[in-house]
Motif scaffolding. Structure first.
Motif, PDB file in Angstrom:
ATOM      1  N   ASN A 187       0.830  -1.207   0.000  1.00 16.76           N
ATOM      2  CA  ASN A 187       0.000   0.000   0.000  1.00 16.76           C
ATOM      3  C   ASN A 187       0.865   1.258   0.000  1.00 16.76           C
ATOM      4  OD1 ASN A 187      -2.413  -1.419  -0.045  1.00 16.76           O
ATOM      5  ND2 ASN A 187      -2.606  -1.447   2.175  1.00 16.76           N
ATOM      6  N   LEU A 188       1.924   1.260   0.780  1.00 11.39           N
ATOM      7  CA  LEU A 188       2.810   2.427   0.843  1.00 11.39           C
ATOM      8  C   LEU A 188       3.554   2.657  -0.474  1.00 11.39           C
ATOM      9  CD1 LEU A 188       4.304   2.031   4.421  1.00 11.39           C
ATOM     10  CD2 LEU A 188       2.911   3.933   3.595  1.00 11.39           C
ATOM     11  N   LEU A 189       3.985   1.575  -1.109  1.00  7.06           N
ATOM     12  CA  LEU A 189       4.754   1.693  -2.351  1.00  7.06           C
ATOM     13  C   LEU A 189       3.879   1.699  -3.601  1.00  7.06           C
ATOM     14  CD1 LEU A 189       7.876  -0.518  -1.599  1.00  7.06           C
ATOM     15  CD2 LEU A 189       7.836   1.919  -2.083  1.00  7.06           C
ATOM     16  N   GLY A 190       2.590   1.475  -3.429  1.00  4.85           N
ATOM     17  CA  GLY A 190       1.685   1.507  -4.572  1.00  4.85           C
ATOM     18  C   GLY A 190       1.772   0.281  -5.453  1.00  4.85           C
ATOM     19  N   CYS A 191       2.027  -0.874  -4.831  1.00  5.09           N
ATOM     20  CA  CYS A 191       2.092  -2.114  -5.615  1.00  5.09           C
ATOM     21  C   CYS A 191       1.431  -3.241  -4.817  1.00  5.09           C
ATOM     22  CB  CYS A 191       3.526  -2.451  -5.990  1.00  5.09           C
ATOM     23  SG  CYS A 191       4.634  -2.738  -4.608  1.00  5.09           S
ATOM     24  N   SER A 192       1.401  -4.411  -5.386  1.00  2.00           N
ATOM     25  CA  SER A 192       0.717  -5.533  -4.746  1.00  2.00           C
ATOM     26  C   SER A 192       1.591  -6.197  -3.679  1.00  2.00           C
ATOM     27  CB  SER A 192       0.328  -6.583  -5.794  1.00  2.00           C
ATOM     28  OG  SER A 192       1.498  -7.213  -6.291  1.00  2.00           O
ATOM     29  N   ARG A 193       0.933  -6.937  -2.846  1.00  2.00           N
ATOM     30  CA  ARG A 193       1.626  -7.756  -1.841  1.00  2.00           C
ATOM     31  C   ARG A 193       2.591  -8.727  -2.522  1.00  2.00           C
ATOM     32  NH1 ARG A 193       1.658 -12.521  -0.329  1.00  2.00           N
ATOM     33  NH2 ARG A 193       1.866 -13.279   1.777  1.00  2.00           N
ATOM     34  N   GLN A 194       2.168  -9.269  -3.662  1.00  2.00           N
ATOM     35  CA  GLN A 194       3.009 -10.215  -4.395  1.00  2.00           C
ATOM     36  C   GLN A 194       4.290  -9.542  -4.908  1.00  2.00           C
ATOM     37  OE1 GLN A 194      -0.291  -9.813  -4.813  1.00  2.00           O
ATOM     38  NE2 GLN A 194      -1.142 -11.779  -4.221  1.00  2.00           N
ATOM     39  N   ASN A 195       4.184  -8.294  -5.350  1.00  2.00           N
ATOM     40  CA  ASN A 195       5.379  -7.572  -5.797  1.00  2.00           C
ATOM     41  C   ASN A 195       6.335  -7.343  -4.634  1.00  2.00           C
ATOM     42  OD1 ASN A 195       4.441  -7.473  -8.404  1.00  2.00           O
ATOM     43  ND2 ASN A 195       3.864  -5.329  -8.342  1.00  2.00           N
ATOM     44  N   ILE A 196       5.785  -7.024  -3.469  1.00  2.00           N
ATOM     45  CA  ILE A 196       6.623  -6.846  -2.282  1.00  2.00           C
ATOM     46  C   ILE A 196       7.329  -8.155  -1.944  1.00  2.00           C
ATOM     47  CG2 ILE A 196       6.614  -6.352   0.203  1.00  2.00           C
ATOM     48  CD1 ILE A 196       6.250  -3.850  -1.564  1.00  2.00           C
ATOM     49  N   LYS A 197       6.600  -9.256  -2.043  1.00  2.00           N
ATOM     50  CA  LYS A 197       7.209 -10.565  -1.749  1.00  2.00           C
ATOM     51  C   LYS A 197       8.378 -10.842  -2.690  1.00  2.00           C
ATOM     52  CE  LYS A 197       6.477 -15.391  -0.775  1.00  2.00           C
ATOM     53  NZ  LYS A 197       7.875 -15.502  -0.451  1.00  2.00           N
ATOM     54  N   LYS A 198       8.217 -10.539  -3.976  1.00  2.00           N
ATOM     55  CA  LYS A 198       9.307 -10.752  -4.941  1.00  2.00           C
ATOM     56  C   LYS A 198      10.523  -9.896  -4.598  1.00  2.00           C
ATOM     57  CE  LYS A 198       6.356 -11.971  -8.842  1.00  2.00           C
ATOM     58  NZ  LYS A 198       5.822 -11.535 -10.152  1.00  2.00           N
ATOM     59  N   LEU A 199      10.272  -8.619  -4.286  1.00  2.00           N
ATOM     60  CA  LEU A 199      11.375  -7.731  -3.901  1.00  2.00           C
ATOM     61  C   LEU A 199      12.041  -8.230  -2.625  1.00  2.00           C
ATOM     62  CD1 LEU A 199       9.664  -4.249  -4.493  1.00  2.00           C
ATOM     63  CD2 LEU A 199      11.511  -5.239  -5.874  1.00  2.00           C
ATOM     64  N   ALA A 200      11.224  -8.655  -1.661  1.00  2.00           N
ATOM     65  CA  ALA A 200      11.743  -9.128  -0.378  1.00  2.00           C
ATOM     66  C   ALA A 200      12.577 -10.397  -0.547  1.00  2.00           C
ATOM     67  CB  ALA A 200      10.591  -9.373   0.592  1.00  2.00           C
ATOM     68  N   ASP A 201      12.142 -11.304  -1.399  1.00  2.00           N
ATOM     69  CA  ASP A 201      12.897 -12.542  -1.623  1.00  2.00           C
ATOM     70  C   ASP A 201      14.305 -12.235  -2.130  1.00  2.00           C
ATOM     71  OD1 ASP A 201      10.828 -14.172  -0.740  1.00  2.00           O
ATOM     72  OD2 ASP A 201      10.083 -14.613  -2.760  1.00  2.00           O
ATOM     73  N   VAL A 202      14.401 -11.299  -3.063  1.00  2.00           N
ATOM     74  CA  VAL A 202      15.713 -10.919  -3.610  1.00  2.00           C
ATOM     75  C   VAL A 202      16.560 -10.259  -2.523  1.00  2.00           C
ATOM     76  CG1 VAL A 202      16.892  -9.425  -5.270  1.00  2.00           C
ATOM     77  CG2 VAL A 202      14.864 -10.710  -5.984  1.00  2.00           C
ATOM     78  N   LEU A 203      15.959  -9.343  -1.768  1.00  2.00           N
ATOM     79  CA  LEU A 203      16.700  -8.652  -0.712  1.00  2.00           C
ATOM     80  C   LEU A 203      17.137  -9.603   0.398  1.00  2.00           C
ATOM     81  CD1 LEU A 203      14.598  -5.372  -0.516  1.00  2.00           C
ATOM     82  CD2 LEU A 203      16.974  -5.590  -1.298  1.00  2.00           C
ATOM     83  N   MET A 204      16.331 -10.619   0.670  1.00  2.00           N
ATOM     84  CA  MET A 204      16.705 -11.613   1.674  1.00  2.00           C
ATOM     85  C   MET A 204      17.919 -12.418   1.194  1.00  2.00           C
ATOM     86  SD  MET A 204      14.389 -14.505   3.588  1.00  2.00           S
ATOM     87  CE  MET A 204      14.269 -15.566   2.151  1.00  2.00           C
ATOM     88  N   LYS A 205      17.900 -12.808  -0.075  1.00  3.31           N
ATOM     89  CA  LYS A 205      19.037 -13.555  -0.630  1.00  3.31           C
ATOM     90  C   LYS A 205      20.321 -12.732  -0.606  1.00  3.31           C
ATOM     91  CE  LYS A 205      16.223 -16.511  -3.530  1.00  3.31           C
ATOM     92  NZ  LYS A 205      15.591 -16.681  -4.842  1.00  3.31           N
ATOM     93  N   LYS A 206      20.181 -11.413  -0.721  1.00  5.32           N
ATOM     94  CA  LYS A 206      21.340 -10.523  -0.685  1.00  5.32           C
ATOM     95  C   LYS A 206      21.763 -10.183   0.744  1.00  5.32           C
ATOM     96  CE  LYS A 206      20.408  -8.289  -5.133  1.00  5.32           C
ATOM     97  NZ  LYS A 206      20.139  -7.005  -5.804  1.00  5.32           N
ATOM     98  N   GLY A 207      20.975 -10.627   1.730  1.00  2.10           N
ATOM     99  CA  GLY A 207      21.325 -10.418   3.130  1.00  2.10           C
ATOM    100  C   GLY A 207      20.887  -9.096   3.728  1.00  2.10           C
ATOM    101  N   PHE A 208      20.014  -8.347   3.035  1.00  2.97           N
ATOM    102  CA  PHE A 208      19.577  -7.050   3.537  1.00  2.97           C
ATOM    103  C   PHE A 208      18.443  -7.148   4.556  1.00  2.97           C
ATOM    104  CE2 PHE A 208      21.605  -5.597  -0.411  1.00  2.97           C
ATOM    105  CZ  PHE A 208      22.335  -4.515   0.068  1.00  2.97           C
ATOM    106  N   ILE A 209      17.645  -8.195   4.455  1.00  8.08           N
ATOM    107  CA  ILE A 209      16.463  -8.315   5.321  1.00  8.08           C
ATOM    108  C   ILE A 209      16.270  -9.762   5.752  1.00  8.08           C
ATOM    109  CG2 ILE A 209      15.225  -6.378   4.266  1.00  8.08           C
ATOM    110  CD1 ILE A 209      13.503  -8.680   2.845  1.00  8.08           C
ATOM    111  N   ILE A 210      15.422  -9.919   6.754  1.00  9.30           N
ATOM    112  CA  ILE A 210      14.881 -11.240   7.067  1.00  9.30           C
ATOM    113  C   ILE A 210      13.364 -11.116   6.975  1.00  9.30           C
ATOM    114  CG2 ILE A 210      16.812 -12.056   8.476  1.00  9.30           C
ATOM    115  CD1 ILE A 210      15.156 -11.352  10.959  1.00  9.30           C
ATOM    116  N   ILE A 211      12.729 -12.206   6.659  1.00  6.78           N
ATOM    117  CA  ILE A 211      11.267 -12.246   6.580  1.00  6.78           C
ATOM    118  C   ILE A 211      10.796 -13.109   7.740  1.00  6.78           C
ATOM    119  CG2 ILE A 211       9.283 -12.976   5.204  1.00  6.78           C
ATOM    120  CD1 ILE A 211      11.063 -12.597   2.691  1.00  6.78           C
ATOM    121  N   GLN A 212       9.848 -12.565   8.503  1.00  2.54           N
ATOM    122  CA  GLN A 212       9.332 -13.324   9.637  1.00  2.54           C
ATOM    123  C   GLN A 212       7.849 -13.053   9.818  1.00  2.54           C
ATOM    124  OE1 GLN A 212      11.968 -11.799  12.665  1.00  2.54           O
ATOM    125  NE2 GLN A 212      10.417 -10.380  13.414  1.00  2.54           N
ATOM    126  N   LYS A 213       7.207 -13.897  10.615  1.00  2.56           N
ATOM    127  CA  LYS A 213       5.780 -13.707  10.884  1.00  2.56           C
ATOM    128  C   LYS A 213       5.575 -12.441  11.703  1.00  2.56           C
ATOM    129  CE  LYS A 213       4.274 -18.414  10.506  1.00  2.56           C
ATOM    130  NZ  LYS A 213       3.430 -19.471  11.028  1.00  2.56           N
TER     131      LYS A 213
END
Length: 163
Positions: A68-94
């Motif tokens: 909602n903040l970035l103006g895109c879908s939840r699925q787009n955020i998930k794709k961006l997050a997956d890449v950033l997680m692989k690069k070590g910038f973030i972790i994804i958690q519940k």
């Protein structure tokens, strides 16, 4: 046709100016994305924007909230997050508030990135806006903020048409 000719062609009426503004927003977004994607070595502009929001947030944000903040879908955020997680910038958690929702949490690499590399992007922003006076920046900020009201108006209309 060059930019001056195109501007002149669309300056003769409010309707044409609306069309030109809409086109300009689209084209400017594409040009900025291309410029920054070619200049930022570790992340794309979209990834950079996601990291910026995650880093600035005082609370965990879900994929839906970030979309909602970035103006895109939840699925787009998930794709961006997956890449950033692989690069070590973030972790994804519940989410702490909703166990069905997933949140993005920054790692120390994000802090290192902003401490060591972010100054380069701040310099880019200076170049982008050096053609404006402080008053013009203030006016542009105000008008772009108002643009969100127009977007919300358009979203409401689209939602009503679906009913």
């Amino acid at each position: 046709m060059n930019l001056d000719e195109l501007t002149k062609k669309f300056s003769n009426s409010t309707e044409n100016q609306r069309k030109a503004i809409f086109s300009t927003l689209f084209i400017a977004g594409n040009k900025l994305q291309t410029l920054f994607d070619n200049r930022i070595p570790d992340v794309s502009l979209k990834q950079f924007m996601l990291l910026s929001i995650v880093r600035q947030s005082e609370e965990q944000l879900t994929f839906t909230q970030l979309g909602n903040l970035l103006g895109c879908s939840r699925q787009n955020i998930k794709k961006l997050a997956d890449v950033l997680m692989k690069k070590g910038f973030i972790i994804i958690q519940k989410s702490l508030h909703d166990t069905r929702a997933m949140c993005i949490c920054p790692t120390e690499k994000v802090n290192d990135f902003y401490t060591n590399d972010f100054f380069e992007y701040q310099e880019q922003l200076k170049y982008l806006f050096e053609v404006y006076t402080d008053k013009e920046i203030e006016t542009l900020f105000t008008l772009l903020t108002r643009l969100y009201a127009g977007i919300e108006n358009l979203e409401k209309r689209a939602a009503n048409e679906k009913k």
